[in-house]
Design an enzyme around this catalytic site. Structure first.
Site, PDB file in Angstrom:
ATOM      1  N   SER A  10       0.741  -1.293   0.053  1.00 50.10           N
ATOM      2  CA  SER A  10      -0.021   0.033  -0.163  1.00 50.10           C
ATOM      3  C   SER A  10       0.888   1.065   0.012  1.00 50.10           C
ATOM      4  CB  SER A  10      -0.966  -0.150   1.426  1.00 50.10           C
ATOM      5  OG  SER A  10      -1.609   1.331   1.535  1.00 50.10           O
TER       6      SER A  10
ATOM      7  N   TYR B 232      -2.192  -1.145  10.575  1.00 46.93           N
ATOM      8  CA  TYR B 232      -2.000  -1.372   9.160  1.00 46.93           C
ATOM      9  C   TYR B 232      -0.859  -0.737   8.476  1.00 46.93           C
ATOM     10  CZ  TYR B 232      -4.097  -0.851   4.185  1.00 46.93           C
ATOM     11  OH  TYR B 232      -4.179  -1.071   2.830  1.00 46.93           O
TER      12      TYR B 232
HETATM   13  P1  NAD Z   1     -11.583  -6.482  -0.143  1.00 44.21           P
HETATM   14  O1  NAD Z   1     -12.061  -6.421   0.973  1.00 44.21           O
HETATM   15  O2  NAD Z   1     -12.264  -6.139  -1.232  1.00 44.21           O
HETATM   16  O3  NAD Z   1     -10.715  -7.865  -0.308  1.00 44.21           O
HETATM   17  C1  NAD Z   1      -9.872  -8.555   0.738  1.00 44.21           C
HETATM   18  C2  NAD Z   1      -9.994  -9.855   0.575  1.00 44.21           C
HETATM   19  O4  NAD Z   1      -9.016 -10.275   1.715  1.00 44.21           O
HETATM   20  C3  NAD Z   1     -11.359 -10.537   0.651  1.00 44.21           C
HETATM   21  O5  NAD Z   1     -11.233 -11.595  -0.349  1.00 44.21           O
HETATM   22  C4  NAD Z   1     -11.231 -11.178   1.910  1.00 44.21           C
HETATM   23  O6  NAD Z   1     -12.268 -12.336   2.106  1.00 44.21           O
HETATM   24  C5  NAD Z   1      -9.612 -11.521   1.972  1.00 44.21           C
HETATM   25  N1  NAD Z   1      -9.503 -11.868   3.585  1.00 44.21           N
HETATM   26  C6  NAD Z   1      -9.646 -10.770   4.564  1.00 44.21           C
HETATM   27  N2  NAD Z   1      -9.299 -11.460   5.683  1.00 44.21           N
HETATM   28  C7  NAD Z   1      -8.956 -12.625   5.613  1.00 44.21           C
HETATM   29  C8  NAD Z   1      -8.725 -13.822   6.261  1.00 44.21           C
HETATM   30  N3  NAD Z   1      -8.510 -13.559   7.556  1.00 44.21           N
HETATM   31  N4  NAD Z   1      -8.136 -15.066   5.745  1.00 44.21           N
HETATM   32  C9  NAD Z   1      -8.581 -15.022   4.366  1.00 44.21           C
HETATM   33  N5  NAD Z   1      -8.829 -14.070   3.369  1.00 44.21           N
HETATM   34  C10 NAD Z   1      -8.984 -12.781   4.062  1.00 44.21           C
HETATM   35  O7  NAD Z   1     -10.156  -5.453  -0.204  1.00 44.21           O
HETATM   36  P2  NAD Z   1      -9.258  -4.847  -1.271  1.00 44.21           P
HETATM   37  O8  NAD Z   1      -9.189  -3.422  -1.218  1.00 44.21           O
HETATM   38  O9  NAD Z   1      -9.198  -5.508  -2.498  1.00 44.21           O
HETATM   39  O10 NAD Z   1      -7.654  -5.290  -0.549  1.00 44.21           O
HETATM   40  C11 NAD Z   1      -6.883  -6.219  -1.041  1.00 44.21           C
HETATM   41  C12 NAD Z   1      -5.275  -5.977  -0.691  1.00 44.21           C
HETATM   42  O11 NAD Z   1      -5.012  -4.441  -1.296  1.00 44.21           O
HETATM   43  C13 NAD Z   1      -5.314  -5.455   0.872  1.00 44.21           C
HETATM   44  O12 NAD Z   1      -3.944  -5.898   1.303  1.00 44.21           O
HETATM   45  C14 NAD Z   1      -5.336  -3.972   1.128  1.00 44.21           C
HETATM   46  O13 NAD Z   1      -4.635  -3.574   2.258  1.00 44.21           O
HETATM   47  C15 NAD Z   1      -4.485  -3.564  -0.091  1.00 44.21           C
HETATM   48  N6  NAD Z   1      -4.744  -2.404  -0.498  1.00 44.21           N
HETATM   49  C16 NAD Z   1      -6.080  -1.900  -0.800  1.00 44.21           C
HETATM   50  C17 NAD Z   1      -6.248  -0.471  -1.047  1.00 44.21           C
HETATM   51  C18 NAD Z   1      -7.508   0.100  -1.197  1.00 44.21           C
HETATM   52  O14 NAD Z   1      -7.778   1.488  -1.287  1.00 44.21           O
HETATM   53  N7  NAD Z   1      -8.544  -0.790  -1.456  1.00 44.21           N
HETATM   54  C19 NAD Z   1      -5.038   0.473  -1.273  1.00 44.21           C
HETATM   55  C20 NAD Z   1      -3.644  -0.186  -0.955  1.00 44.21           C
HETATM   56  C21 NAD Z   1      -3.687  -1.454  -0.637  1.00 44.21           C
END
Ligand code: NAD
Length: 257
Positions: A139, A152
Site C-alpha cells: 500500500s 495497517y
Molecule cells: P477487499 O476487502 O475487497 O478484499 C480483501 C480480501 O481479503 C477478501 O477476499 C477477503 O475475504 C480476504 N480476507 C480478509 N481477511 C482474510 C482472512 N483472515 N483470511 C483469508 N482471506 C481474508 O479489499 P481490497 O481493497 O481488494 O484489498 C486487497 C489488498 O489491497 C489488501 O491487502 C489491502 O490492504 C490492499 N490495498 C487496498 C487499497 C484500497 O484502497 N482498496 C489500497 C492499497 C492497498
C-alpha cells in the site's frame, strides 16, 4: 504466461479478484482464496468464463496450518505454484489509545505474517524449478503513514521489508519478489473505511472522500483495479526477470510529494 499456476490470496473480492481475472484471461491456472460466503461460486464463474483450471480454498490467513494445507493441495493438483500474490488484507481505523489489541494482532497476522507463511511454503518448489514470482500487495501506507492506522501502516511497512529480504534470498534461484503500493482503490475495504473515517474525523461521509481519502493523491481519482492487475502481469512476465526487491507506487502521485 504459458499456463502458469497462480495463487492469489483474498481473490474473491476487490483487487485480488481483479488480479485473478487478469491471470485467468492469460490462461493461467488459478488458486482462489477468500472468506466471502459465495467465494466458491465467484471462483467457478471466473474459471468458466476463461476456461481455466482452478481451485478454491477459504483458508483463513490467521491459521498458518490452513495456509500450508492450501499450498500442499495446490501442489498435488498442479505440481508447482509459479506465482504467489499475497493480497488478502483488512483495515481498522482508530487512535492508538483506543486501538483494540485483537484488531492489531489480526492486522499484523493477515496483512503481514500470512505472506511469510505462504512464501515459506511455496519457496522449495519455486527454488527447485529455478523460477518464481512473489508479488505482495502492500500500500502507499507501506511507504508513508496516516494517523489512526497504526497496525495497517506497521504491517504494510513490514511487508515492504519482507519483500526486500525475499528478493535477496530468491535472487540465486530465479525467484523475484516485489511489492505494489497502491493509493486508494474503490473496493469493499475502502467503502467500510469511509464510514470509519467519518466517525474518527467527525465529518459527514460525503466529505470524507475529498478531505481525507483522496487528500494525499495529486490525481483526485481512485486507482483502478485493472491498473494493479496489469502491473502484476508485468511483474510475473519474463520481461521483469531482473526487477526485484522494489516497492512500486501506483498512487496518483501521493509518493511524489
Ligand atoms: P477487499 O476487502 O475487497 O478484499 C480483501 C480480501 O481479503 C477478501 O477476499 C477477503 O475475504 C480476504 N480476507 C480478509 N481477511 C482474510 C482472512 N483472515 N483470511 C483469508 N482471506 C481474508 O479489499 P481490497 O481493497 O481488494 O484489498 C486487497 C489488498 O489491497 C489488501 O491487502 C489491502 O490492504 C490492499 N490495498 C487496498 C487499497 C484500497 O484502497 N482498496 C489500497 C492499497 C492497498
Amino acid at each position: 504466461m504459458n499456463k502458469k499456476t497462480v495463487l492469489i490470496t483474498g481473490s474473491t473480492s476487490g483487487i485480488g479478484l481483479g488480479i485473478a481475472k487478469a491471470f485467468a484471461e492469460k490462461g493461467c491456472n488459478i488458486i482462489f482464496n477468500g472468506l466471502e460466503h459465495n467465494g466458491a461460486e465467484i471462483a467457478a464463474d471466473v474459471a468458466d468464463k476463461f476456461s481455466i483450471q482452478h481451485l478454491f480454498f477459504p483458508a483463513n490467513m490467521l491459521e498458518p496450518a490452513s495456509l500450508r494445507d492450501m499450498v500442499q493441495q495446490s501442489i498435488e493438483k498442479f505440481g508447482v505454484i509459479d506465482i504467489l500474490v499475497n493480497n488478502a488484507g483488512i483495515q481498522y481505523v482508530a487512535p492508538i489509545e483506543d486501538f483494540p489489541e485483537e484488531k492489531w494482532n489480526n492486522i499484523i497476522a493477515i496483512n503481514l505474517s500470512s505472506a511469510f507463511h505462504l512464501t515459506k511454503a511455496v519457496w522449495p518448489y519455486m527454488k527447485n524449478q529455478k523460477f518464481g514470482r512473489i508479488i505482495n500487495i502492500a500500500s502507499a501506507h507501506g511507504l508513508f503513514a496516516s494517523e489512526y492506522k497504526s497496525a495497517y501502516v506497521a504491517a504494510k511497512h513490514g511487508i515492504v521489508g519482507f519483500t526486500k529480504t525475499a528478493a535477496l534470498e530468491g535472487a540465486p534461484f530465479g525467484i523475484t519478489c516485489n511489492a505494489i503500493c497502491p493509493g486508494y482503490v474503490k473496493t469493499p475495504l475502502v467503502q467500510n473505511q469511509i464510514r470509519d473515517q467519518a466517525i474518527v474525523h467527525g465529518l459527514p461521509e460525503n466529505e470524507v472522500i475529498e478531505k481525507v481519502i483522496l487528500k494525499k493523491q495529486a490525481i483526485k481519482d481512485f486507482v483502478s483495479i485493472e491498473s494493479i492487475a496489469a502491473l502484476c502481469l508485468f511483474l510475473a512476465s519474463d520481461d521483469a526477470s531482473t526487477l526485484t526487491g522494489t516497492a512500486l507506487p501506483i498512487d496518483g502521485g501521493w509518493s511524489a510529494q
